[in-house]
Motif scaffolding. Structure first.
Motif, PDB file in Angstrom:
ATOM      1  N   PRO A 102     -30.603  72.966 -15.357  1.00  0.00           N
ATOM      2  CA  PRO A 102     -31.663  73.031 -16.524  1.00  0.00           C
ATOM      3  C   PRO A 102     -32.854  71.932 -16.616  1.00  0.00           C
ATOM      4  O   PRO A 102     -33.284  71.462 -15.497  1.00  0.00           O
ATOM      5  CB  PRO A 102     -30.582  72.338 -17.450  1.00  0.00           C
ATOM      6  N   ALA A 105     -33.317  67.798 -15.158  1.00  0.00           N
ATOM      7  CA  ALA A 105     -32.033  67.766 -14.424  1.00  0.00           C
ATOM      8  C   ALA A 105     -32.700  67.051 -12.975  1.00  0.00           C
ATOM      9  O   ALA A 105     -31.750  66.502 -12.319  1.00  0.00           O
ATOM     10  CB  ALA A 105     -31.403  69.148 -14.080  1.00  0.00           C
ATOM     11  N   LYS A 107     -34.861  68.468 -10.623  1.00  0.00           N
ATOM     12  CA  LYS A 107     -35.215  69.402  -9.669  1.00  0.00           C
ATOM     13  C   LYS A 107     -36.448  69.014  -9.021  1.00  0.00           C
ATOM     14  O   LYS A 107     -36.477  69.180  -7.903  1.00  0.00           O
ATOM     15  CB  LYS A 107     -35.424  71.015 -10.364  1.00  0.00           C
ATOM     16  N   THR A 108     -37.580  68.725  -9.633  1.00  0.00           N
ATOM     17  CA  THR A 108     -38.827  68.338  -9.138  1.00  0.00           C
ATOM     18  C   THR A 108     -38.718  67.119  -8.289  1.00  0.00           C
ATOM     19  O   THR A 108     -39.184  67.063  -7.012  1.00  0.00           O
ATOM     20  CB  THR A 108     -39.949  68.316 -10.298  1.00  0.00           C
ATOM     21  N   THR A 109     -38.029  66.231  -8.742  1.00  0.00           N
ATOM     22  CA  THR A 109     -37.680  65.017  -8.141  1.00  0.00           C
ATOM     23  C   THR A 109     -37.148  65.413  -6.655  1.00  0.00           C
ATOM     24  O   THR A 109     -37.584  64.759  -5.870  1.00  0.00           O
ATOM     25  CB  THR A 109     -36.979  64.142  -9.072  1.00  0.00           C
ATOM     26  N   THR A 154     -43.335  65.242 -12.085  1.00  0.00           N
ATOM     27  CA  THR A 154     -41.840  65.203 -12.599  1.00  0.00           C
ATOM     28  C   THR A 154     -42.168  64.601 -13.919  1.00  0.00           C
ATOM     29  O   THR A 154     -43.169  64.024 -14.399  1.00  0.00           O
ATOM     30  CB  THR A 154     -41.175  64.077 -11.730  1.00  0.00           C
ATOM     31  N   ASP A 156     -40.979  62.152 -14.720  1.00  0.00           N
ATOM     32  CA  ASP A 156     -40.922  60.650 -14.857  1.00  0.00           C
ATOM     33  C   ASP A 156     -42.558  60.180 -14.467  1.00  0.00           C
ATOM     34  O   ASP A 156     -42.978  59.063 -14.242  1.00  0.00           O
ATOM     35  CB  ASP A 156     -40.112  60.095 -13.862  1.00  0.00           C
ATOM     36  N   ALA A 244     -28.591  67.253 -16.059  1.00  0.00           N
ATOM     37  CA  ALA A 244     -29.301  66.457 -16.748  1.00  0.00           C
ATOM     38  C   ALA A 244     -28.226  65.732 -17.516  1.00  0.00           C
ATOM     39  O   ALA A 244     -27.045  65.832 -17.521  1.00  0.00           O
ATOM     40  CB  ALA A 244     -30.632  66.920 -17.590  1.00  0.00           C
ATOM     41  N   ARG A 245     -28.692  64.880 -18.447  1.00  0.00           N
ATOM     42  CA  ARG A 245     -27.775  64.256 -19.428  1.00  0.00           C
ATOM     43  C   ARG A 245     -28.012  64.804 -20.961  1.00  0.00           C
ATOM     44  O   ARG A 245     -29.153  64.974 -21.512  1.00  0.00           O
ATOM     45  CB  ARG A 245     -28.320  62.749 -19.578  1.00  0.00           C
ATOM     46  N   GLU A 247     -28.777  65.383 -24.528  1.00  0.00           N
ATOM     47  CA  GLU A 247     -29.449  64.561 -25.429  1.00  0.00           C
ATOM     48  C   GLU A 247     -28.588  64.013 -26.536  1.00  0.00           C
ATOM     49  O   GLU A 247     -28.771  63.199 -27.271  1.00  0.00           O
ATOM     50  CB  GLU A 247     -30.616  65.101 -25.861  1.00  0.00           C
ATOM     51  N   PRO A 276     -32.039  69.133 -22.530  1.00  0.00           N
ATOM     52  CA  PRO A 276     -30.940  69.383 -22.040  1.00  0.00           C
ATOM     53  C   PRO A 276     -29.613  69.024 -22.650  1.00  0.00           C
ATOM     54  O   PRO A 276     -29.504  67.901 -23.483  1.00  0.00           O
ATOM     55  CB  PRO A 276     -30.970  68.527 -20.813  1.00  0.00           C
TER      56      PRO A 276
END
Ligand SMILES: Nc1ncnc2c1ncn2[C@@H]1O[C@H](COP(=O)(O)OP(=O)(O)O)[C@@H](O)[C@H]1O
Ligand SMILES: Cc1cn([C@H]2C[C@H](O)[C@@H](COP(=O)(O)O)O2)c(=O)[nH]c1=O
Ligand SMILES: [Zn+2]
Length: 296
Positions: A102, A105, A107-109, A154, A156, A244-245, A247, A276
């Motif tokens: 999702p 999660a 993915k890009t990182t 990302t 982040d 992911a976590r 929310e 997510p």
């Protein structure tokens, strides 16, 4: 006729039968060869006869460099085996690695981390001109305009220079033959937006020997297969589903809930539009959203 004479005749008949059997195997052999490019593992040649498949791995390990001289070959060994290769002698086979999950999660990182680990494995020189270093290229869909046009970013804020393209097919032409042939690794982010994803990955890995690392959503906000990402599964060396976590409860989130009323599949956005969620909160959240959309 003496007993000894009878025994001799019997032995001669058995020898003739053995010889016939050998001649029979050598004429009915179809030869399968799967040439193994990596010299570390023994490759296997299979002789398929009418009765059984004989696997003769020791032949190939003895043919590999730095090994003891080959044992005497059986009567039916065919020297043509060493010249056959599964891809007709073209370049080394590549790889396809798929990262799904999702939104938020990682993915890009993970995609950026893997590109870095490719560089630390000495596959190519990691330098400031890494993007132009000729060994790695990063591509993302030009539909993703959230954070930057010329970088993969990302959630982040980690950035990485990339080609921002409407399709993948134009990449080879835009990069140019010389630069394309120097490439070892191609990273693709936001893969769900590329309609020509399957064809591009197939050619890049099967025929051009590239390692392709793909990051994209497996499902859209309705948990339907998104774009061609899942079509890559049969092509892939590895598939990684990240989470992911949630929310709402902090549990593992497998799905992406759209918080707004739009109903089109493609809607670019971040935490302003999506969150997510775990299965329980997807089901409850989606029910609320559907009633809201119906009212609107
Ligand atoms: N609910 C969340 N669960 C997990 N990570 C989140 C969440 N919200 C924000 N993040 C941040 O998003 C980062 C992942 O960003 P990114 O790699 O771009 O994800 P993706 O490409 O899968 O959308 C995490 O490292 C985390 O810091
Ligand atoms: C669920 C969902 C997402 N999108 C868009 C929203 C974002 O721009 C990207 C996904 O970004 P990320 O790197 O995975 O965070 O896709 C969409 O268009 N439709 C959807 O259903
Ligand atoms: Zn939850």
């Amino acid at each position: 006729m003496t007993h000894a004479r009878v025994l001799n005749l019997k032995k001669e008949k058995e020898k003739e039968k053995e010889k016939e059997k050998e001649i029979h195997i050598s004429t009915s052999l179809q030869f399968f060869s799967l040439q193994n490019h990596s010299k570390s593992k023994p490759a296997f040649f299979y002789f398929q006869t009418e009765h059984q498949s004989l696997r003769i791995s020791h032949l190939l390990t003895s043919q590999l460099p730095n090994s003891s001289p080959p044992p005497p070959l059986p009567a039916y060994y065919s020297p043509m085996a060493t010249s056959t290769s599964i891809n007709g002698g073209r370049c080394e086979a590549g790889e396809v690695h798929v990262i799904i999950g999702p939104m938020f999660a990682g993915k890009t990182t993970d995609l950026l981390r893997r590109i870095e680990s490719e560089s630390s494995s000495g596959r190519f020189f990691f330098s400031f001109f890494f993007f132009w270093g000729g060994n790695v290229a990063m591509i993302k869909s030009s539909k993703d305009t959230r954070y930057a046009n010329d970088s993969v970013v990302t959630h982040d804020g980690l950035k990485f220079p990339c080609w921002s393209l409407p399709d993948l097919t134009s990449f080879h032409r835009k990069l140019g033959d010389d630069e394309y042939h120097k490439l070892d690794v191609i990273g693709i982010d936001e893969a769900q937006f590329f309609e020509d994803l399957y064809e591009f990955c197939c050619k890049a890995a099967d025929h051009d020997g590239k390692t392709v690392i793909v990051a994209g959503l497996d499902g859209d906000y309705l948990r339907r297969s998104f774009g061609s990402v899942l079509d890559l599964i049969p092509l892939a060396d590895t598939v990684t589903k990240l989470t992911a976590r949630c929310e709402l409860c902090g549990k593992r989130a497998f799905f992406t809930l759209r918080k707004t009323a739009e109903t089109q599949t493609e809607l670019i956005g971040g935490s302003d539009v999506y969150m997510p969620v775990c299965r329980q909160h997807y089901v409850s959240g989606q029910a609320v959203m559907e009633s809201t959309r119906n009212v609107l």
